[in-house]
Scaffold this motif. Sequence first.
Motif, PDB file in Angstrom:
ATOM      1  N   THR A  16       0.864  -1.188   0.000  1.00 40.41           N
ATOM      2  CA  THR A  16       0.000   0.000   0.000  1.00 40.41           C
ATOM      3  C   THR A  16       0.898   1.235   0.000  1.00 40.41           C
ATOM      4  N   GLY A  17       0.374   2.323  -0.526  1.00 36.65           N
ATOM      5  CA  GLY A  17       1.189   3.534  -0.611  1.00 36.65           C
ATOM      6  C   GLY A  17       2.352   3.365  -1.571  1.00 36.65           C
ATOM      7  N   ALA A  18       2.169   2.489  -2.556  1.00 39.31           N
ATOM      8  CA  ALA A  18       3.265   2.204  -3.490  1.00 39.31           C
ATOM      9  C   ALA A  18       3.387   3.251  -4.583  1.00 39.31           C
ATOM     10  N   SER A  19       2.444   4.209  -4.622  1.00 35.10           N
ATOM     11  CA  SER A  19       2.648   5.337  -5.528  1.00 35.10           C
ATOM     12  C   SER A  19       3.643   6.302  -4.911  1.00 35.10           C
ATOM     13  N   GLY A  20       3.913   6.153  -3.624  1.00 33.03           N
ATOM     14  CA  GLY A  20       4.888   6.989  -2.940  1.00 33.03           C
ATOM     15  C   GLY A  20       6.293   6.422  -3.091  1.00 33.03           C
ATOM     16  N   ALA A  21       7.249   7.180  -2.583  1.00 25.85           N
ATOM     17  CA  ALA A  21       8.657   6.866  -2.830  1.00 25.85           C
ATOM     18  C   ALA A  21       9.099   5.555  -2.172  1.00 25.85           C
ATOM     19  N   ILE A  22       8.775   5.370  -0.923  1.00 20.41           N
ATOM     20  CA  ILE A  22       9.289   4.200  -0.187  1.00 20.41           C
ATOM     21  C   ILE A  22       8.541   2.935  -0.604  1.00 20.41           C
ATOM     22  N   GLY A  23       7.221   3.048  -0.759  1.00 18.06           N
ATOM     23  CA  GLY A  23       6.438   1.894  -1.206  1.00 18.06           C
ATOM     24  C   GLY A  23       6.870   1.426  -2.591  1.00 18.06           C
ATOM     25  N   ARG A  24       7.182   2.385  -3.430  1.00 13.78           N
ATOM     26  CA  ARG A  24       7.638   2.062  -4.788  1.00 13.78           C
ATOM     27  C   ARG A  24       8.960   1.281  -4.735  1.00 13.78           C
ATOM     28  N   ALA A  67      -7.141   4.611   1.207  1.00 11.63           N
ATOM     29  CA  ALA A  67      -7.030   3.511   2.166  1.00 11.63           C
ATOM     30  C   ALA A  67      -8.025   3.637   3.318  1.00 11.63           C
ATOM     31  N   ARG A  68      -8.666   4.817   3.432  1.00  9.42           N
ATOM     32  CA  ARG A  68      -9.676   4.986   4.487  1.00  9.42           C
ATOM     33  C   ARG A  68     -11.043   4.477   4.043  1.00  9.42           C
ATOM     34  N   ASP A  69     -11.117   4.092   2.772  1.00 10.50           N
ATOM     35  CA  ASP A  69     -12.391   3.684   2.188  1.00 10.50           C
ATOM     36  C   ASP A  69     -12.531   2.151   2.259  1.00 10.50           C
ATOM     37  N   ASN A  91       2.688  -2.038   4.666  1.00  7.13           N
ATOM     38  CA  ASN A  91       1.815  -0.901   4.940  1.00  7.13           C
ATOM     39  C   ASN A  91       2.650   0.370   4.875  1.00  7.13           C
ATOM     40  N   SER A  92       2.636   1.001   3.690  1.00  7.67           N
ATOM     41  CA  SER A  92       3.451   2.211   3.521  1.00  7.67           C
ATOM     42  C   SER A  92       2.598   3.462   3.363  1.00  7.67           C
ATOM     43  N   VAL A  93       1.269   3.293   3.391  1.00  4.42           N
ATOM     44  CA  VAL A  93       0.414   4.490   3.357  1.00  4.42           C
ATOM     45  C   VAL A  93       0.768   5.367   4.554  1.00  4.42           C
ATOM     46  N   GLY A  94       0.919   6.652   4.296  1.00  2.40           N
ATOM     47  CA  GLY A  94       1.202   7.549   5.416  1.00  2.40           C
ATOM     48  C   GLY A  94       1.237   8.983   4.964  1.00  2.40           C
ATOM     49  N   ALA A 186      11.795   1.585  10.843  1.00  8.97           N
ATOM     50  CA  ALA A 186      11.703   2.895  11.477  1.00  8.97           C
ATOM     51  C   ALA A 186      12.816   3.789  10.941  1.00  8.97           C
ATOM     52  N   PRO A 187      12.527   4.512   9.857  1.00  9.43           N
ATOM     53  CA  PRO A 187      13.550   5.411   9.327  1.00  9.43           C
ATOM     54  C   PRO A 187      13.574   6.737  10.077  1.00  9.43           C
ATOM     55  N   GLY A 188      14.723   7.401  10.004  1.00 11.66           N
ATOM     56  CA  GLY A 188      14.760   8.833  10.313  1.00 11.66           C
ATOM     57  C   GLY A 188      14.302   9.532   9.044  1.00 11.66           C
ATOM     58  N   PRO A 193       9.235  12.910  -1.498  1.00 17.08           N
ATOM     59  CA  PRO A 193       8.340  14.070  -1.625  1.00 17.08           C
ATOM     60  C   PRO A 193       7.707  14.484  -0.288  1.00 17.08           C
ATOM     61  N   MET A 194       7.553  13.511   0.632  1.00 21.98           N
ATOM     62  CA  MET A 194       6.949  13.831   1.925  1.00 21.98           C
ATOM     63  C   MET A 194       7.832  14.770   2.746  1.00 21.98           C
ATOM     64  N   THR A 195       9.150  14.662   2.565  1.00 22.49           N
ATOM     65  CA  THR A 195      10.075  15.381   3.441  1.00 22.49           C
ATOM     66  C   THR A 195      10.966  16.395   2.719  1.00 22.49           C
TER      67      THR A 195
HETATM   68  N1  LIG Z   1      10.071   9.948   4.154  1.00 19.77           N
HETATM   69  C1  LIG Z   1      10.445   9.825   5.410  1.00 19.77           C
HETATM   70  O1  LIG Z   1      11.352  10.523   5.905  1.00 19.77           O
HETATM   71  C2  LIG Z   1       9.775   8.814   6.308  1.00 19.77           C
HETATM   72  C3  LIG Z   1      10.364   8.567   7.554  1.00 19.77           C
HETATM   73  C4  LIG Z   1       9.754   7.659   8.413  1.00 19.77           C
HETATM   74  C5  LIG Z   1       8.613   6.993   8.016  1.00 19.77           C
HETATM   75  N2  LIG Z   1       8.070   7.249   6.794  1.00 19.77           N
HETATM   76  C6  LIG Z   1       6.837   6.547   6.434  1.00 19.77           C
HETATM   77  O2  LIG Z   1       7.031   5.806   5.261  1.00 19.77           O
HETATM   78  C7  LIG Z   1       5.796   5.736   4.542  1.00 19.77           C
HETATM   79  C8  LIG Z   1       6.017   6.173   3.114  1.00 19.77           C
HETATM   80  O3  LIG Z   1       6.493   7.511   3.101  1.00 19.77           O
HETATM   81  P1  LIG Z   1       7.061   8.213   1.794  1.00 19.77           P
HETATM   82  O4  LIG Z   1       8.186   9.060   2.223  1.00 19.77           O
HETATM   83  O5  LIG Z   1       7.238   7.217   0.728  1.00 19.77           O
HETATM   84  O6  LIG Z   1       5.854   9.204   1.479  1.00 19.77           O
HETATM   85  P2  LIG Z   1       5.098   9.496   0.113  1.00 19.77           P
HETATM   86  O7  LIG Z   1       4.297  10.735   0.400  1.00 19.77           O
HETATM   87  O8  LIG Z   1       6.034   9.485  -1.042  1.00 19.77           O
HETATM   88  O9  LIG Z   1       4.129   8.227  -0.005  1.00 19.77           O
HETATM   89  C9  LIG Z   1       2.986   8.108   0.798  1.00 19.77           C
HETATM   90  C10 LIG Z   1       2.043   7.114   0.171  1.00 19.77           C
HETATM   91  O10 LIG Z   1       0.869   7.044   0.972  1.00 19.77           O
HETATM   92  C11 LIG Z   1      -0.247   7.145   0.131  1.00 19.77           C
HETATM   93  N3  LIG Z   1      -1.360   7.738   0.846  1.00 19.77           N
HETATM   94  C12 LIG Z   1      -1.385   8.822   1.653  1.00 19.77           C
HETATM   95  N4  LIG Z   1      -2.616   9.015   2.105  1.00 19.77           N
HETATM   96  C13 LIG Z   1      -3.388   8.030   1.573  1.00 19.77           C
HETATM   97  C14 LIG Z   1      -4.741   7.667   1.663  1.00 19.77           C
HETATM   98  N5  LIG Z   1      -5.622   8.349   2.393  1.00 19.77           N
HETATM   99  N6  LIG Z   1      -5.165   6.581   0.976  1.00 19.77           N
HETATM  100  C15 LIG Z   1      -4.317   5.862   0.218  1.00 19.77           C
HETATM  101  N7  LIG Z   1      -3.029   6.157   0.098  1.00 19.77           N
HETATM  102  C16 LIG Z   1      -2.582   7.225   0.766  1.00 19.77           C
HETATM  103  C17 LIG Z   1       0.173   8.028  -1.014  1.00 19.77           C
HETATM  104  O11 LIG Z   1      -0.675   7.805  -2.136  1.00 19.77           O
HETATM  105  C18 LIG Z   1       1.587   7.496  -1.235  1.00 19.77           C
HETATM  106  O12 LIG Z   1       1.526   6.335  -2.027  1.00 19.77           O
HETATM  107  C19 LIG Z   1       4.788   6.597   5.305  1.00 19.77           C
HETATM  108  O13 LIG Z   1       4.026   5.775   6.155  1.00 19.77           O
HETATM  109  C20 LIG Z   1       5.685   7.491   6.136  1.00 19.77           C
HETATM  110  O14 LIG Z   1       5.045   7.956   7.305  1.00 19.77           O
HETATM  111  C21 LIG Z   1       8.628   8.141   5.922  1.00 19.77           C
END
Ligand SMILES: NC(=O)c1ccc[n+]([C@@H]2O[C@H](COP(=O)([O-])OP(=O)(O)OC[C@H]3O[C@@H](n4cnc5c(N)ncnc54)[C@H](O)[C@@H]3O)[C@@H](O)[C@H]2O)c1
Length: 253
Positions: A16-24, A67-69, A91-94, A186-188, A193-195
Motif C-alpha cells: 500500500t502507498g506504493a505510488s509513494g517513494a518508499i512503497g515504490r 485507504a480509508r475507504d 503498509n506504507s500508506v502515510g 523505522a527510518p529517520g 516528496p513527503m520530506t
Molecule cells: N520519508 C520519510 O522521511 C519517512 C520517515 C519515516 C517513516 N516514513 C513513512 O514511510 C511511509 C512512506 O512515506 P514516503 O516518504 O514514501 O511518502 P510518500 O508521500 O512518497 O508516499 C505516501 C504514500 O501514501 C499514500 N497515501 C497517503 N494518504 C493516503 C490515503 N488516504 N489513501 C491511500 N493512500 C494514501 C500516497 O498515495 C503514497 O503512495 C509513510 O508511512 C511514512 O510515514 C517516511
Amino acid sequence: MLEDLFSLDGRLAVVTGASGAIGREAARVFLALGATVVMTGRTPEHLDEARASLPADAPVTALLGDARDAGHVAEIAETAAAQGGADILVNSVGTNIRKPLLDATNEDMQFLWDVNMASVWAVTQALVPQMVEKGYGKIINMCSIGSFIGLELKTMYAITKGALAQHTRSAAVELAKYGIRVNGIAPGYVDTPMTHAWIHSEREEQFLSAIPLRRFAQVEDMGGAFAYLASRASDHMTGQLLVLDGGETISSA
Ligand SMILES: NC(=O)c1ccc[n+]([C@@H]2O[C@H](COP(=O)([O-])OP(=O)(O)OC[C@H]3O[C@@H](n4cnc5c(N)ncnc54)[C@H](O)[C@@H]3O)[C@@H](O)[C@H]2O)c1
C-alpha cells in the motif's frame, strides 16, 4: 543457498502507498526477488508514474483508492485473493501534518489517525486471513523514529507511528501461531516528496548535525530491509523495528 534465503519466487506482495517513494522501492525490490506485486496509491498520476517506473512486463496490478475507504480495502483483499492470496504486506500508506501542538485541531489529529493507523489496521485485518490459510506471512509496517522518540512539530504524527509500533508488536504476538511475522521499519529522514522541502530548508544543517552518518536516507537505503523482512532470511524475527536512521537515535548530538 544465499539466493534461496532472499528469494520471493511464488510470493504475492501487497504494497500500500506504493505510488509513494518508499512503497515504490519495496515493489521494485520484491519484483527483483521474484514476487508478484499488487501496488496501491491514492493519486492517479503518482500511481501511473510508479507503475511506469517498474518493468513493463513485470507481474504488477495497480489499484487506485483511498485507504480509508472500506470499499477500496475490500478490493485490495479481493484482488490478492484472486491471485492466490497475499504472502507479504507492506503498509506504507502515510502522511504528515507539521504543526505546533497548540495550533493542531481535532480534525488534524483525526485525519492523521485515519490515514496512518486506522487504514493500516483495516488493510491488515482484511489480508491476514489469506496468510492464516497459508500458515505463513510477512507484514512490514512503515513506522518511524517517531515511533519511540518525540518530534518537534510532529506530535500528532509521532502518536500515530507510536501506535503503529505497538500494533506491530501486539499483532506479532497474536499472529505468531499462524506463522505470520510482523515487523516494522523505522527510518529517520528519508529524502522523499513527503520530506524534501522540509529537510532541505534553513533547518538542514540542524537536522544533519543530529545524524552521526551526516546524511539523510535515500529510498534505496530501505531496499535491504524490505528484502530481509519479506524473505525467509528474517523468519526468526517478529515484533521488531529495524531502525534506519543513520544513528540519530543512538547519538546524544
Ligand atoms: N520519508 C520519510 O522521511 C519517512 C520517515 C519515516 C517513516 N516514513 C513513512 O514511510 C511511509 C512512506 O512515506 P514516503 O516518504 O514514501 O511518502 P510518500 O508521500 O512518497 O508516499 C505516501 C504514500 O501514501 C499514500 N497515501 C497517503 N494518504 C493516503 C490515503 N488516504 N489513501 C491511500 N493512500 C494514501 C500516497 O498515495 C503514497 O503512495 C509513510 O508511512 C511514512 O510515514 C517516511
